[in-house]
Design a protein around this motif. Structure first.
Motif, PDB file in Angstrom:
ATOM      1  N   ASN A  31     -11.031  -2.089  -2.641  1.00 18.98           N
ATOM      2  CA  ASN A  31     -11.728  -3.061  -3.343  1.00 18.98           C
ATOM      3  C   ASN A  31     -10.830  -3.784  -4.013  1.00 18.98           C
ATOM      4  N   GLN A  32     -10.503  -4.934  -3.784  1.00 16.94           N
ATOM      5  CA  GLN A  32      -9.645  -5.777  -4.546  1.00 16.94           C
ATOM      6  C   GLN A  32      -9.574  -6.098  -5.882  1.00 16.94           C
TER       7      GLN A  32
ATOM      8  N   GLU B 186      -3.641  -2.366 -11.023  1.00 22.79           N
ATOM      9  CA  GLU B 186      -2.304  -2.945 -11.199  1.00 22.79           C
ATOM     10  C   GLU B 186      -1.929  -3.518 -12.702  1.00 22.79           C
TER      11      GLU B 186
ATOM     12  N   ILE C 228       1.671   3.036   4.618  1.00 23.51           N
ATOM     13  CA  ILE C 228       1.105   3.179   3.311  1.00 23.51           C
ATOM     14  C   ILE C 228       1.481   4.509   2.860  1.00 23.51           C
TER      15      ILE C 228
ATOM     16  N   ARG D 231       4.157   1.824  -8.586  1.00 25.40           N
ATOM     17  CA  ARG D 231       3.776   1.484  -6.898  1.00 25.40           C
ATOM     18  C   ARG D 231       2.789   2.465  -6.307  1.00 25.40           C
TER      19      ARG D 231
ATOM     20  N   ALA E  66      -8.481  -3.290  -7.365  1.00 25.11           N
ATOM     21  CA  ALA E  66      -7.139  -2.992  -6.965  1.00 25.11           C
ATOM     22  C   ALA E  66      -6.454  -3.786  -8.072  1.00 25.11           C
ATOM     23  N   ARG E  67      -6.824  -4.892  -8.325  1.00 26.44           N
ATOM     24  CA  ARG E  67      -6.257  -5.704  -9.548  1.00 26.44           C
ATOM     25  C   ARG E  67      -6.205  -5.173 -10.914  1.00 26.44           C
TER      26      ARG E  67
ATOM     27  N   THR F 135      -0.707   1.831  -7.684  1.00 28.95           N
ATOM     28  CA  THR F 135      -1.216   0.396  -7.044  1.00 28.95           C
ATOM     29  C   THR F 135      -1.423   0.479  -5.414  1.00 28.95           C
ATOM     30  N   LEU F 136      -0.592   1.278  -4.685  1.00 29.72           N
ATOM     31  CA  LEU F 136      -0.897   1.424  -3.374  1.00 29.72           C
ATOM     32  C   LEU F 136      -2.185   2.176  -2.859  1.00 29.72           C
TER      33      LEU F 136
ATOM     34  N   ALA G  53      -4.897   2.221  -4.856  1.00 29.80           N
ATOM     35  CA  ALA G  53      -5.878   1.349  -5.260  1.00 29.80           C
ATOM     36  C   ALA G  53      -6.048   0.406  -4.135  1.00 29.80           C
ATOM     37  N   GLN G  54      -4.949  -0.415  -3.620  1.00 23.45           N
ATOM     38  CA  GLN G  54      -4.950  -1.264  -2.631  1.00 23.45           C
ATOM     39  C   GLN G  54      -5.539  -0.823  -1.344  1.00 23.45           C
TER      40      GLN G  54
END
Length: 226
Positions: free
Chosen positions: A145-146, A153, A105, A134, A149-150, A137-138, A140-141
């Motif tokens: 915490n999904q 995104e 990452i 990108r 993260a969504r 979002t990287l 956040a991922q």
């Protein structure tokens, strides 16, 4: 083989139309129909229908029922609300991600941070918008915490077009590169508070630059701002 080809055409149609929305070749607020898109881009109805469904899901197109679709407008209210949400969420995600970003990452984050563009090259500016998306979002991922993260995104997807407009009308080449590198270095060395502060400042500066650019837009977008 047929299924693979179909998926590929769906992806191509989505990417082509999305890039034209980001570059404002398809103007904010403009009405678009399946028939027109099929004739204009040369894709089949199924691929265009699939692309429109994804674009609607991402907030870049609006389903108008029998009237077809319209390209989502760029509004001052929308920009302000989106940045308000990002300033609340993304600094905290930096705190969570600090010290937890693995080597793969990190490499991708550094690659995104080193992306550059030339204002004379539309393709480069669009690719730079994708690299910026990108990057956010990287992180956040990586925070783990999904749900958040969504959300990031989704917000970042919507910003790709605004970021492009800002590059064309307001920002200097490579505007985000140094700020991105600061954030990545803080994440890599587990400096959670500094990473959060850098992200907060980065988003604040980005909002000011984008608002300035949008307010200076030519007639192309005036009717879509409100």
């Amino acid at each position: 083989m047929a299924a693979t080809k179909k998926i590929s055409l769906n992806a191509q149609a989505f990417d082509t139309i999305k890039r034209d929305i980001i570059a404002c070749r398809l103007k904010p607020g403009a009405t678009i129909t399946e028939v027109w898109l099929t004739e204009h881009y040369g894709y089949g109805k199924a691929a265009v229908r699939h692309a429109l469904a994804r674009l609607t899901q991402q907030g870049l197109a609006i389903n108008q029922g029998r009237l077809g679709y319209s390209v989502a407008p760029i509004t001052l209210k929308g920009i302000r609300e989106s940045y308000q949400a990002r300033r609340l969420i993304e600094p905290e995600l930096c705190r969570l991600a600090a010290g937890r970003v693995d080597d793969d990452i990190l490499k991708m984050l550094y690659d995104c941070s080193r992306a550059t563009y030339d204002r004379r090259n539309i393709a480069e500016m669009i690719d730079y918008s994708y690299a910026n998306h990108r990057f956010h979002t990287l992180i956040a991922q990586a925070a783990g915490n999904q749900r958040l993260a969504r959300l990031v995104e989704e917000l970042s997807e919507d910003h790709m077009r605004i970021a492009y407009v800002s590059m064309v009308y307001g920002q200097k080449d490579g505007h985000w590169s140094e700020e991105h590198l600061q954030i990545v270095e803080a994440l890599e060395t587990d400096r959670a508070e500094e990473a959060a502060q850098f992200m907060s400042e980065h988003l604040s500066r980005g909002e000011k630059a984008i608002m300035h650019a949008v307010l200076e837009l030519p007639d192309l977008l005036e009717t879509a701002i409100g």
